[in-house]
Design a protein around this motif. Structure first.
Motif: not given
Length: 286
Positions: A239-245, A258-267, A269-272
């Protein structure tokens, strides 16, 4: 008795001759002069007194000792026939009896009948064969009676000893039975204790096996959780790779960025969080 009186008279005559010789010696040795002073006469009489006194004292002592020996012989002979003789000292000064003895001695022991007169006290009868046999028979009967008493006492003692021996045998038998019973009880108690220990060991073994089974199940659960966590991590990474693309495509769109950045931040955090869970799972498994 006559022999003793003759013996005593001969000793008395001999002692009187000795006293007479003392006087004769004094006459021959000292009376050689016609006149003597008072002191000389006194000296001679004192010397004669000493000599005569010594001779009389010796005779009296010898007579007393001789009488003791005679009495000892008489008492010894009486004891052989179990007789008890008694003496009356007061009769030794009986003047009448003494005069009779003196008269008997003067007549040269020919009138001994006078000695049997004037005797109010009982005297010892002469022993004959019948008297000796009677005394011996009485003594034999007395000894036989004592022997019977001793035999009865011996039988009683033997009976008591046999009773004591029986009691001892019974006590020993009872002691052996008690020891045997105690031994059986001890063996039973030991067997019971061994069975209890075996049950305890079996229970501990069951608990150990259950613990092993529980540990195996827990390990299996941990492995399954670890596998699912890894799958979740892979999915999140995808999902992270897709989100980056998508972020690269819509990078130029600010709101989307911004939305993507928020999603990336959440992801992130989920990874951590997933990594922390994975670390905890590996720690529990180790």
């Amino acid at each position: 008795m006559i022999n003793y009186m003759r013996f005593a008279r001969s000793k008395r005559v001999l002692r009187l001759k000795t006293i007479d010789s003392c006087f004769e010696d004094l006459k021959d040795s000292r009376l050689v002069e016609e006149t003597f002073t008072v002191d000389e006469v006194k000296e001679m009489l004192d010397g004669l007194q000493v000599v005569v006194r010594g001779e009389v004292e010796v005779e009296l002592i010898n007579s007393a000792h001789t009488n003791v020996l005679l009495l000892r012989q008489l008492f010894s002979q009486a004891e052989k026939f179990y007789l008890r003789l008694q003496t009356d000292i007061s009769e030794l000064e009986n003047r009448e009896m003494l005069e009779q003895v003196a008269e008997f001695e003067k007549t040269d022991f020919k009138t001994a009948s006078k000695l049997n007169q004037e005797s109010s006290k009982p005297k010892l009868a002469p022993l004959n064969e019948a008297g000796v046999s009677e005394l011996l028979n009485k003594e034999i009967a007395r000894l036989q009676e004592e022997n019977d008493k001793l035999k009865s006492r011996l039988r009683a003692l033997e009976s008591q000893a046999m009773s004591a021996l029986d009691e001892k045998t019974k006590a020993e038998r009872a002691l052996k039975d008690l020891q045997k019973m105690q031994g059986e009880q001890q063996v039973a108690a030991q067997s019971k204790e061994i069975s209890s220990l075996e049950d305890t060991v079996a229970a501990l073994k069951d608990d150990y096996e259950r613990s092993l089974s529980a540990n195996a199940a827990s390990q299996k659960d941990l492995q399954e959780n670890l596998i699912s966590s890894k799958h979740e991590l892979l999915r999140v990474q995808e999902q992270l790779a897709l989100a980056e693309k998508e972020l690269e495509k819509k990078f130029q769109q600010t709101a989307a960025y911004r939305n993507m950045k928020e999603i990336l931040t959440k992801k992130n955090e989920q990874i951590k969080e997933i990594r922390k869970r994975l670390q905890r799972s590996e720690t529990d498994e180790s």
